[in-house]
Design a protein around this motif. Structure first.
Motif, mmCIF file in Angstrom:
data_model
loop_
_atom_site.group_PDB
_atom_site.id
_atom_site.type_symbol
_atom_site.label_atom_id
_atom_site.label_comp_id
_atom_site.label_asym_id
_atom_site.label_seq_id
_atom_site.Cartn_x
_atom_site.Cartn_y
_atom_site.Cartn_z
ATOM 1 N N ALA A 154 0.830 -1.217 0.000
ATOM 2 C CA ALA A 154 0.000 0.000 0.000
ATOM 3 C C ALA A 154 0.859 1.260 0.000
ATOM 4 O O ALA A 154 0.453 2.305 -0.523
ATOM 5 C CB ALA A 154 -0.934 -0.008 1.208
ATOM 6 N N CYS A 155 2.053 1.169 0.574
ATOM 7 C CA CYS A 155 2.936 2.349 0.632
ATOM 8 C C CYS A 155 3.301 2.801 -0.782
ATOM 9 O O CYS A 155 3.539 3.988 -1.031
ATOM 10 C CB CYS A 155 4.229 2.037 1.376
ATOM 11 S SG CYS A 155 4.010 1.275 2.974
ATOM 12 N N LEU A 156 3.397 1.806 -1.689
ATOM 13 C CA LEU A 156 3.891 2.130 -3.027
ATOM 14 C C LEU A 156 2.884 2.922 -3.856
ATOM 15 O O LEU A 156 3.245 3.514 -4.863
ATOM 16 C CB LEU A 156 4.321 0.845 -3.748
ATOM 17 C CG LEU A 156 5.466 0.098 -3.031
ATOM 18 C CD1 LEU A 156 5.891 -1.131 -3.814
ATOM 19 C CD2 LEU A 156 6.662 1.006 -2.804
ATOM 20 N N THR A 157 1.618 2.952 -3.425
ATOM 21 C CA THR A 157 0.633 3.803 -4.113
ATOM 22 C C THR A 157 1.185 5.220 -4.207
ATOM 23 O O THR A 157 1.130 5.853 -5.263
ATOM 24 C CB THR A 157 -0.691 3.862 -3.296
ATOM 25 O OG1 THR A 157 -0.942 2.588 -2.762
ATOM 26 C CG2 THR A 157 -1.827 4.379 -4.124
ATOM 27 N N CYS A 158 1.702 5.692 -3.116
ATOM 28 C CA CYS A 158 2.157 7.085 -3.089
ATOM 29 C C CYS A 158 3.666 7.232 -3.237
ATOM 30 O O CYS A 158 4.169 8.344 -3.340
ATOM 31 C CB CYS A 158 1.730 7.750 -1.790
ATOM 32 S SG CYS A 158 -0.041 7.767 -1.550
ATOM 33 N N HIS A 159 4.396 6.120 -3.192
ATOM 34 C CA HIS A 159 5.855 6.257 -3.200
ATOM 35 C C HIS A 159 6.548 5.505 -4.349
ATOM 36 O O HIS A 159 7.766 5.365 -4.325
ATOM 37 C CB HIS A 159 6.434 5.791 -1.858
ATOM 38 C CG HIS A 159 6.075 6.675 -0.701
ATOM 39 N ND1 HIS A 159 6.474 7.993 -0.595
ATOM 40 C CD2 HIS A 159 5.332 6.430 0.419
ATOM 41 C CE1 HIS A 159 6.023 8.519 0.531
ATOM 42 N NE2 HIS A 159 5.313 7.593 1.170
ATOM 43 N N SER A 160 5.754 5.001 -5.333
ATOM 44 C CA SER A 160 6.428 4.306 -6.441
ATOM 45 C C SER A 160 6.619 5.238 -7.635
ATOM 46 O O SER A 160 7.736 5.688 -7.910
ATOM 47 C CB SER A 160 5.637 3.055 -6.837
ATOM 48 O OG SER A 160 4.325 3.408 -7.223
HETATM 49 C C1 HEC Z 1 -1.646 8.445 0.437
HETATM 50 C C2 HEC Z 1 -0.264 8.520 0.055
HETATM 51 C C3 HEC Z 1 0.759 7.861 0.925
HETATM 52 C C4 HEC Z 1 0.796 6.561 1.322
HETATM 53 C C5 HEC Z 1 -0.194 5.458 1.047
HETATM 54 C C6 HEC Z 1 2.005 6.435 2.103
HETATM 55 N N1 HEC Z 1 2.650 7.635 2.147
HETATM 56 FE FE1 HEC Z 1 4.404 7.971 3.036
HETATM 57 N N2 HEC Z 1 4.221 9.952 2.646
HETATM 58 C C7 HEC Z 1 3.236 10.502 1.902
HETATM 59 C C8 HEC Z 1 3.394 11.920 1.913
HETATM 60 C C9 HEC Z 1 2.514 12.924 1.231
HETATM 61 C C10 HEC Z 1 4.522 12.197 2.699
HETATM 62 C C11 HEC Z 1 5.090 13.554 3.083
HETATM 63 C C12 HEC Z 1 4.426 13.973 4.382
HETATM 64 C C13 HEC Z 1 4.957 15.267 4.936
HETATM 65 O O1 HEC Z 1 4.646 16.329 4.413
HETATM 66 O O2 HEC Z 1 5.677 15.171 5.932
HETATM 67 C C14 HEC Z 1 5.029 10.905 3.150
HETATM 68 C C15 HEC Z 1 6.123 10.762 3.913
HETATM 69 C C16 HEC Z 1 6.641 9.568 4.302
HETATM 70 C C17 HEC Z 1 7.865 9.402 5.054
HETATM 71 C C18 HEC Z 1 8.790 10.501 5.561
HETATM 72 C C19 HEC Z 1 9.821 10.815 4.531
HETATM 73 C C20 HEC Z 1 9.301 11.589 3.397
HETATM 74 O O3 HEC Z 1 9.155 10.962 2.321
HETATM 75 O O4 HEC Z 1 8.994 12.789 3.540
HETATM 76 C C21 HEC Z 1 8.025 8.086 5.237
HETATM 77 C C22 HEC Z 1 9.174 7.415 5.966
HETATM 78 C C23 HEC Z 1 6.905 7.428 4.636
HETATM 79 N N3 HEC Z 1 6.108 8.345 4.078
HETATM 80 C C24 HEC Z 1 6.735 6.075 4.668
HETATM 81 C C25 HEC Z 1 5.585 5.473 4.215
HETATM 82 C C26 HEC Z 1 5.295 4.082 4.422
HETATM 83 C C27 HEC Z 1 6.226 3.101 5.128
HETATM 84 C C28 HEC Z 1 4.078 3.848 3.896
HETATM 85 C C29 HEC Z 1 3.322 2.562 3.925
HETATM 86 C C30 HEC Z 1 3.001 2.014 5.208
HETATM 87 C C31 HEC Z 1 3.624 5.118 3.346
HETATM 88 N N4 HEC Z 1 4.548 6.056 3.551
HETATM 89 C C32 HEC Z 1 2.413 5.256 2.672
HETATM 90 C C33 HEC Z 1 2.223 9.848 1.259
HETATM 91 C C34 HEC Z 1 1.912 8.533 1.447
#
Ligand code: HEC
Length: 290
Positions: free
Chosen positions: A156-162
């Protein structure tokens, strides 16, 4: 050198060695306890951050998920809420620190500083490390610093981070398509960096060792004083008197009165034997004269 001086030198020497050893051991124990307390503090901070993360995922995200394409709300992101809550906490406790540092972060504020990137790279190099703990000196003092790996274990994390195309459009609008993408499954992309000040614990250690040093110092002084008093009364003064009598007697002067120390200890028995010897000598001399 007199008996008393010899005795004192040996005593002071033994006291110094004893004190040194006791202080060294107590420093070791106090230091170990202080470090355990500090480790506990970092665990508590991490536990709290993980709780905030879980709360955000379970309670906040479901409320906002449906609207994320239109209006992306950072408070629905676990990382955002954990760090925002901690920023609030830091207003009261500025010497504590929590950061989710990443090598390629979505939010540039989360970019790892060089020393943080160092720790992250060590965690990436050895997957079996549960965490890395170091002591760091800064202008504000010495900090116990721990890095816990942030690993992508959930698809699920990769939805927003891939890739940006997979992420909610409103999120890409807000954060841009450059950063925070390209993360892989099972990759350690960053670390939870926590540090707590060592100043208070170090002060406790110093206080404990100082208190022990003062206590031992006073105890040793007491022992030294009492031993000196007893040594004077029981040994030095009787021996000195007997020596004086022996000196006169050896020169044929029997006029000096006998000295007898009451009691049953060795000096008392010596004084009695000495008196007997003196009397025998006296009568032998008299017989010789006759
Ligand atoms: C809906 C989209 C979304 C999903 C799903 C998501 N993230 Fe993120 N993530 C973000 C966003 C947007 C930020 C930046 C938040 C901020 O402004 O601090 C972030 C920030 C982070 C950060 C801090 C570093 C950075 O990139 O600024 C980490 C670590 C992180 N995410 C890990 C995860 C993990 C592990 C998962 C899965 C369990 C996950 N994320 C799922 C959107 C998402």
């Amino acid at each position: 050198m007199g008996l008393r001086a010899k005795f004192n030198i040996v005593l002071v020497f033994a006291c110094l060695i004893g004190m040194g050893l006791a202080m060294f051991l107590s420093y070791q124990v106090a230091n170990r306890n202080a470090l355990a307390a500090i480790e506990q503090e970092t665990e508590v901070i991490r536990g709290n951050a993980l709780a905030v993360r879980a709360y955000t995922s379970n309670n906040i995200l479901p409320l906002l998920r449906d609207r994320q394409d239109i209006l992306f709300a950072p408070p629905s992101v676990p990382s955002f809420s954990a760090q925002t809550v901690f920023a609030q906490f830091r207003k009261s406790y500025p010497e504590y620190y929590y950061k989710e540092a990443a090598l390629n972060p979505t939010n540039p504020d989360d970019l790892a500083e060089p020393w943080e990137a160092d720790l992250i790279n060590k965690l990436r190099a050895d997957d079996s490390l549960g965490h890395i703990a170091i002591e760091r000196d800064t202008e504000e003092g010495r900090f116990y610093t721990v890095a816990y790996p942030l690993k992508i274990t959930n698809e699920a994390c990769l939805t927003c981070h891939s890739v940006p195309a997979a992420a909610p459009a409103a999120m890409v609008d807000l954060y841009g398509p450059e950063n925070g993408f390209g993360w892989q499954m099972n990759e350690i992309i960053g670390a939870q960096i926590i540090y707590v000040p060592m100043e208070v614990a170090e002060q406790h250690t110093r206080d404990t060792v100082m208190a022990l040093a003062v206590g031992l110092g006073v105890a040793f002084l007491l022992v030294l004083t009492v031993t000196n008093l007893l040594l004077g009364r029981i040994v030095v003064s009787p021996v000195r008197q007997m020596a004086e009598i022996a000196e006169k007697t050896s020169l044929g002067d029997f006029s000096i009165p006998e000295y007898e120390r009451p009691g049953k200890d060795e000096i008392a028995s010596l004084s009695r034997s000495f008196n007997r010897m003196r009397r025998s000598l006296d009568s032998a001399m008299k017989m010789l004269e006759e």
